[in-house]
Design a protein around this motif. Structure first.
Motif, PDB file in Angstrom:
ATOM      1  N   ALA A  74       2.323   5.795   7.910  1.00 47.28           N
ATOM      2  CA  ALA A  74       2.710   4.396   7.697  1.00 47.28           C
ATOM      3  C   ALA A  74       2.173   3.876   6.363  1.00 47.28           C
ATOM      4  O   ALA A  74       2.856   3.114   5.664  1.00 47.28           O
ATOM      5  CB  ALA A  74       2.203   3.521   8.843  1.00 47.28           C
ATOM      6  N   LEU A  75       0.977   4.304   5.990  1.00 50.07           N
ATOM      7  CA  LEU A  75       0.397   3.860   4.729  1.00 50.07           C
ATOM      8  C   LEU A  75       1.177   4.409   3.536  1.00 50.07           C
ATOM      9  O   LEU A  75       1.416   3.690   2.564  1.00 50.07           O
ATOM     10  CB  LEU A  75      -1.069   4.284   4.653  1.00 50.07           C
ATOM     11  N   GLN A  78       4.320   2.364   3.334  1.00 49.81           N
ATOM     12  CA  GLN A  78       3.980   1.019   2.838  1.00 49.81           C
ATOM     13  C   GLN A  78       3.738   1.029   1.340  1.00 49.81           C
ATOM     14  O   GLN A  78       4.289   0.208   0.596  1.00 49.81           O
ATOM     15  CB  GLN A  78       2.751   0.494   3.558  1.00 49.81           C
ATOM     16  N   LYS A  79       2.941   1.955   0.860  1.00 45.20           N
ATOM     17  CA  LYS A  79       2.637   2.012  -0.574  1.00 45.20           C
ATOM     18  C   LYS A  79       3.870   2.406  -1.372  1.00 45.20           C
ATOM     19  O   LYS A  79       4.061   1.940  -2.483  1.00 45.20           O
ATOM     20  CB  LYS A  79       1.493   2.981  -0.843  1.00 45.20           C
ATOM     21  N   ASN A  81       6.989   1.649  -0.548  1.00 43.16           N
ATOM     22  CA  ASN A  81       7.929   0.528  -0.540  1.00 43.16           C
ATOM     23  C   ASN A  81       7.535  -0.586  -1.493  1.00 43.16           C
ATOM     24  O   ASN A  81       8.376  -1.382  -1.884  1.00 43.16           O
ATOM     25  CB  ASN A  81       8.050  -0.058   0.879  1.00 43.16           C
TER      26      ASN A  81
END
Length: 83
Positions: A74-75, A78-79, A81
């Motif tokens: 997920a990280l 996120q980074k 995106n």
């Protein structure tokens, strides 16, 4: 540890893995975070490859990038995106 041959235009997120006898640590850094990190240096004179050294002296400085194995996917998304 010396994370080498970092090509900033080749990806959006870097995942560094540190392995000790009793621990495995994951760090996720966006390309911008790598580019602006105070420990980045050119790997070769005039080249496009960089490196970041992580030592006992600066290990705590990378805590802000640290992730558990479960958090890592997920990280990275996120980074990635953010770019």
């Amino acid at each position: 540890m010396n994370f080498q041959q970092l090509k900033l235009d080749a990806c959006d997120v870097f995942v560094f893995i540190g392995v000790w006898v009793d621990d495995v640590v994951y760090w996720a850094l966006s390309t911008d975070e790598v580019q602006n990190d105070r420990y980045i240096s050119h790997q070769h004179r005039g080249g496009v490859e960089y490196q970041i050294g992580v030592t006992g002296r600066n290990l705590a400085d990378f805590d802000r990038y640290r992730a558990t194995q479960a958090e890592l996917p997920a990280l990275v998304i996120q980074k990635g995106n953010v770019l």
